[in-house]
Design a protein around this motif. Structure first.
Motif, mmCIF file in Angstrom:
data_model
loop_
_atom_site.group_PDB
_atom_site.id
_atom_site.type_symbol
_atom_site.label_atom_id
_atom_site.label_comp_id
_atom_site.label_asym_id
_atom_site.label_seq_id
_atom_site.Cartn_x
_atom_site.Cartn_y
_atom_site.Cartn_z
ATOM 1 N N ILE A 199 0.902 -1.329 -0.028
ATOM 2 C CA ILE A 199 0.179 0.082 0.197
ATOM 3 C C ILE A 199 0.941 1.164 0.076
ATOM 4 N N ALA A 200 1.944 1.235 0.215
ATOM 5 C CA ALA A 200 3.111 2.227 0.318
ATOM 6 C C ALA A 200 2.923 3.000 -0.945
ATOM 7 N N GLN A 201 2.823 2.251 -2.175
ATOM 8 C CA GLN A 201 2.906 3.189 -3.377
ATOM 9 C C GLN A 201 1.474 3.973 -3.600
ATOM 10 N N GLU A 202 0.337 3.380 -2.938
ATOM 11 C CA GLU A 202 -0.880 4.140 -3.124
ATOM 12 C C GLU A 202 -1.193 5.233 -1.984
ATOM 13 N N ILE A 203 0.063 5.540 -1.314
ATOM 14 C CA ILE A 203 -0.341 6.471 -0.011
ATOM 15 C C ILE A 203 0.459 7.796 -0.554
ATOM 16 N N ASN A 204 -0.419 8.862 -0.345
ATOM 17 C CA ASN A 204 0.177 10.367 -0.651
ATOM 18 C C ASN A 204 0.474 11.031 0.549
ATOM 19 N N LEU A 205 1.718 11.084 1.027
ATOM 20 C CA LEU A 205 2.105 11.744 2.218
ATOM 21 C C LEU A 205 1.841 13.469 2.282
#
Length: 439
Positions: free
Chosen positions: A136-142
């Protein structure tokens, strides 16, 4: 009189060696042998032909086409076998994953249908952690950094149109990340008063690997920050305290049955590790130092790891170095002591428009130890002088707050075995909450 067997090299047509038998007299002479051999050769050769006769070696040697066919066939057969094995493994793996997901859905449905009396939180603890393996890291926008701790940073982010909190661990904190992931992987951990865990992932960033934990995002931040900016009515106070106590009780609860849950000691309970949602409900966060009853051997093998947590909230037996780390119940009793200090922080911010005002917010032992006390500072105050937070006078004049004061005093007693369990505290606060709503 015996039979004679003779063999001779045949020089005609490359037929090799010819054997014949005879029974007549003098058939073993050289002349007879040569004459008979000529006759046999002529009869074997047959009519004269212009076509060359192939040698025996040529008759039985496979040509290049045959060799190529056999080789290609062997390769194709090997590929078919490998594919069949791979498909079989994949089929059974998917079966196990589907089985796990169905089991999770059934347990979640059981939680929804469990039934909670009068809408209160019972802390029954039925439910599975949301720990589906996925990237999911690639789908999260910080979006924005909102905090920092000993482990790393906390960011607010967006994941599939949902606002999330991302806990990013420093590269050297791999063991802390792994321990917390293992705690959140505990069956039946999911509870309304425990911060909802969404997933874990790793992400390569230039020359290092970041380790992420993804949680629900709570709008009001920590209880420590909330109390500095808000006062509480008695009703709001009881609702918030009931939530905190229910969360702790659920951690401490040990579940037996087809699906089991070990008891879990938080070991770092404080107002900074309790988050407040937009609706005012509280949830317990930061299980990085938590200990499961099934992992007690870790403490036994390394006694120094028993002394962890925030010094201001450590129980007397930990400060004195006399905690019995061979018994898991000791860590649950230490949690109850820390919980009593959190309740005191919240109670001092309670106000009643007709009777009394809320006190200025204070952290426990604020007037007794430095801002960043040492273990010796806390030991002197808590163990040697046996000082506890002051109970305001107006608590005794209010029936509800007086009952709360009695619960706190029981929970921060010197003897750990004299303290009530989190379950008993939950029952008392739910009774107070019910009585307040009835009035």
């Amino acid at each position: 009189d015996s039979d004679f067997h003779a063999c001779s090299d045949n020089e005609y047509q490359g037929l090799g060696r010819t054997c014949f038998c005879c029974r007549s007299e003098y058939c073993n002479t050289r002349e007879f042998h040569n004459e008979s051999l000529d006759n046999i050769t002529e009869s074997t050769r047959g009519p004269t032909s212009t076509e060359p006769t192939a040698s025996p070696s040529q008759d039985y040697s496979p040509d290049a086409t045959t060799i190529a066919t056999i080789s290609v066939g062997s390769v194709i057969l090997i590929i078919i076998v490998v594919l069949a094995i791979a498909l079989t493994v994949q089929f059974y793996s998917k079966g196990r994953i589907v089985s796990f997901k169905n089991k999770e859905v059934d347990l979640v449905e059981e939680e929804r249908n469990h039934g909670m009396m009068d809408g209160t939180i019972t802390g029954s603890g039925v439910g599975m952690p949301i720990l589906t393996q996925r990237s999911i890291a690639q789908e999260i926008n910080l979006v924005q950094q909102i905090g920092r701790g000993r482990y790393g940073q906390v960011w607010r982010g967006e994941y599939r149109s949902e606002e999330v909190a991302v806990k990013i661990f420093e590269a050297h904190e791999q063991s802390s990340w792994s321990k917390e992931v293992n705690i959140y992987a505990t069956c039946l951990l999911q509870h309304p008063n425990i911060l909802r865990f969404i997933g874990a992932d790793t992400k390569d960033m230039h020359f290092c690997t970041q380790r992420w934990l993804v949680f629900e995002c709570c709008d009001q931040k920590s209880l420590y920050e909330y109390l500095q900016n808000h006062t509480l009515t008695i009703s709001t106070f009881l609702n918030m305290v009931a939530g905190v106590v229910c969360g702790v009780e659920h951690l401490h609860e040990e579940v037996h049955g087809q699906v089991t849950k070990p008891a879990i000691a938080h070991r770092d309970l404080k107002s900074g590790n309790i988050l407040v949602r937009a609706d005012g409900s509280c949830c317990i966060a930061d299980l990085g130092l938590a200990l499961r009853s099934t992992n007690l051997s870790e403490i036994i093998n390394d006694p120094s790891s028993a002394i962890v947590g925030t010094k201001r909230y450590l129980a007397p037996e930990i400060l004195a170095g006399i905690i019995n780390f061979n018994i898991f119940q000791s860590f649950l009793c230490a949690d109850v002591y820390s919980l009593s200090l959190i309740i005191w922080e919240m109670a001092t911010r309670v106000m009643d428009e007709d009777s009394f005002k809320a006190l200025e917010y204070q952290i426990p032992y604020q007037n007794s130890v430095p801002h960043d006390p040492s273990l010796e500072n806390m030991k002197e105050v808590v163990v040697t002088q046996m000082i506890r937070p002051l109970i305001p006078q107006h608590f005794r004049a209010n029936t509800t707050l007086n009952a709360v004061a009695n619960i706190m005093e029981d929970a921060w007693q010197e003897a750990s075995t004299a303290r009530p369990s989190a379950l008993l505290m939950k029952k008392k606060f739910l009774a107070l909450q019910f009585g307040q709503e009835k009035n």
